[in-house]
Design an enzyme around this catalytic site. Structure first.
Site, PDB file in Angstrom:
ATOM      1  N   TYR A  10       0.819  -1.217   0.000  1.00 15.10           N
ATOM      2  CA  TYR A  10       0.000   0.000   0.000  1.00 15.10           C
ATOM      3  C   TYR A  10       0.852   1.267   0.000  1.00 15.10           C
ATOM      4  CZ  TYR A  10      -3.937  -3.084   1.121  1.00 15.10           C
ATOM      5  OH  TYR A  10      -4.877  -4.071   1.096  1.00 15.10           O
TER       6      TYR A  10
ATOM      7  N   LYS B 159       3.706 -15.256   2.142  1.00 20.51           N
ATOM      8  CA  LYS B 159       3.748 -16.131   0.966  1.00 20.51           C
ATOM      9  C   LYS B 159       5.215 -16.343   0.609  1.00 20.51           C
ATOM     10  CE  LYS B 159       0.770 -17.188  -1.671  1.00 20.51           C
ATOM     11  NZ  LYS B 159       0.262 -18.570  -1.880  1.00 20.51           N
TER      12      LYS B 159
ATOM     13  N   ASP C 279      -2.499 -17.972   2.234  1.00 21.02           N
ATOM     14  CA  ASP C 279      -3.706 -18.548   1.626  1.00 21.02           C
ATOM     15  C   ASP C 279      -4.230 -19.708   2.482  1.00 21.02           C
ATOM     16  OD1 ASP C 279      -1.348 -19.843   0.894  1.00 21.02           O
ATOM     17  OD2 ASP C 279      -2.103 -20.508  -1.041  1.00 21.02           O
TER      18      ASP C 279
ATOM     19  N   ASP D 211      -5.008  -7.096   5.860  1.00 21.25           N
ATOM     20  CA  ASP D 211      -6.242  -6.423   5.473  1.00 21.25           C
ATOM     21  C   ASP D 211      -7.322  -7.467   5.190  1.00 21.25           C
ATOM     22  OD1 ASP D 211      -7.949  -4.433   4.755  1.00 21.25           O
ATOM     23  OD2 ASP D 211      -6.854  -3.788   2.976  1.00 21.25           O
TER      24      ASP D 211
ATOM     25  N   ASP E  67     -10.499  -8.939   7.930  1.00 24.26           N
ATOM     26  CA  ASP E  67     -11.916  -8.829   7.571  1.00 24.26           C
ATOM     27  C   ASP E  67     -12.586 -10.196   7.607  1.00 24.26           C
ATOM     28  OD1 ASP E  67     -11.920  -6.134   7.317  1.00 24.26           O
ATOM     29  OD2 ASP E  67     -12.555  -6.074   5.225  1.00 24.26           O
TER      30      ASP E  67
END
Ligand code: NAD
Length: 350
Positions: free
Chosen positions: A136, A187, A220, A244, A248
């Site tokens: 970001y 990852k 993942d 992020d 959520d």
């Protein structure tokens, strides 16, 4: 010195912070509060979502409690003037780099989750998300026209050892006061930053936190495990982008955005930024039905971690639990109470 700066912001932000003000007046009347414009509301008044004055006040306080920012009204403002840009600038300006989001299942709400009661009952996990680095913020970032037609968008994922280490330290410290386990998610199979993340966390762990159980998990797989068996986690440590998404997802496990608080912390001694994880909810703004509990629980975290009032925080947490036990519910969690009535239900338990 101001103890707590309130930044009501946009949409339901001012509605939910109004309930926090009532709780603070009853529970901690001696706290010095101040309020400043922020977000779209500030853009309308001052031409910027974060004025120098608001930022200076936030940096000088012990804690900042934000409502929410954003909404369709400002969607076409220049990118750097949008309410969300103000929020990123506030986080950067306050030097907060670790976002802490508890996902806690209150017993009477176990049925409000979309997952089965037996999967979420008793859930108590915390996600520690790196907040000021990663994709970001990484440079270069741009969209360019390609000579042969079409366009190309570029974002850059970048992390330094220091950025990873300081957020990992927050996670390990937090784990020691809980069930002593950190699951670090990245990852590392396909990303260089993921590889570095894993090496730095492993190294810090063996140097300073060998007493804490450390587990590595690909992000993942973590997304899958969160819905399959969320209670296996204590602390999830992860970067800005994966955090992020995972936070959520974790929010939904506990039955809704309207309940979940968050904190953003920097170096010890600096001000903490507290905010509900939900946004400005333009679809229900102005109707008086927003759930104020996420904001009230954000105040509870501020009392505990920045304002040195753990006993007041304990009282408030118990009052929220008791209000839910008594059946108090706003529409988002299956009831019919207004924002003010939900606030009153908590006050009644104090
Ligand atoms: P949102 O969180 O505002 O709303 C998502 C859904 O949840 C909506 O249906 C909303 O009505 C509901 N909801 C959210 N909070 C609630 C509450 N307290 N009580 C009851 N229902 C609640 O997310 P969105 O719709 O994707 O975003 C709306 C605006 O908020 C956008 O401009 C977005 O950029 C901004 N946003 C801001 C923040 C922040 O201030 N930290 C976070 C997320 C989104």
């Amino acid at each position: 010195m101001t103890d707590l700066i309130l930044l009501p912001g946009d949409g339901i932000g001012p509605e939910v912070l109004a309930e926090v003000k009532k709780v603070a007046a009853r529970l901690t009347p001696d706290l010095a509060l101040d309020e400043h414009p922020f977000g779209g509301t500030s853009f309308d008044q001052l031409g910027t979502p974060l004025s120098d004055r608001t930022l200076a006040a936030a940096r000088a306080a012990r804690a900042v409690l934000m409502g929410a920012v954003g909404g369709p009204k400002w969607a076409s403002a220049p990118r750097d003037k949008r309410p969300e840009a103000g929020l990123l600038a506030l986080r950067a300006g306050m030097g907060v780099f670790a976002n802490i989001r508890p996902a806690l299942c209150f017993q009477p709400l176990a049925d409000a989750s979309t997952l089965k009661r037996e999967v979420v009952e008793g859930l108590d996990i915390v996600i520690v998300r790196e907040l000021t680095g990663g994709v970001y913020f990484g440079q270069p970032r741009f969209i360019e026209d390609l000579p042969g037609g079409g366009r190309r968008g570029v974002d850059t994922q970048v992390y330094t050892t220091a950025e990873i280490e300081r957020v990992a330290r927050v996670a390990f410290d937090l784990a020691r006061g809980r069930r002593n386990k950190v699951t670090s998610c990245e990852k590392s199979n396909v990303m260089e930053t993921g590889l570095l993340w894993r090496e730095v966390v492993t190294d810090l762990h063996s140097r300073e936190f060998a007493d804490v159980t450390l587990e590595h998990m690909l992000a993942d797989n973590a997304a899958m495990q969160l819905v399959k068996n969320p209670r296996q986690f204590d602390i999830i440590l992860t970067d800005n982008l994966f955090g992020d998404v995972l936070s959520d997802e974790a929010a939904q496990l506990t039955g809704g955005l309207g309940l979940l608080p968050s904190a953003a912390l920097g170096e010890p001694g600096g001000p903490g930024l507290y905010e509900p994880i939900h946004g400005s909810a333009p679809d229900i703004a102005g109707r008086g039905i927003a759930n104020p509990l996420a904001a009230i629980l954000s105040f509870e975290m501020a009392l505990r971690w920045s304002l040195g009032r753990p006993e007041a925080a304990d009282r408030l947490f118990a009052a929220v639990g008791a209000a839910l036990d008594s059946g108090a519910r706003t529409p988002d969690i299956g009831g019919a109470l207004s924002t003010a009535d939900m606030g009153a239900a908590v006050l009644a338990q104090l």
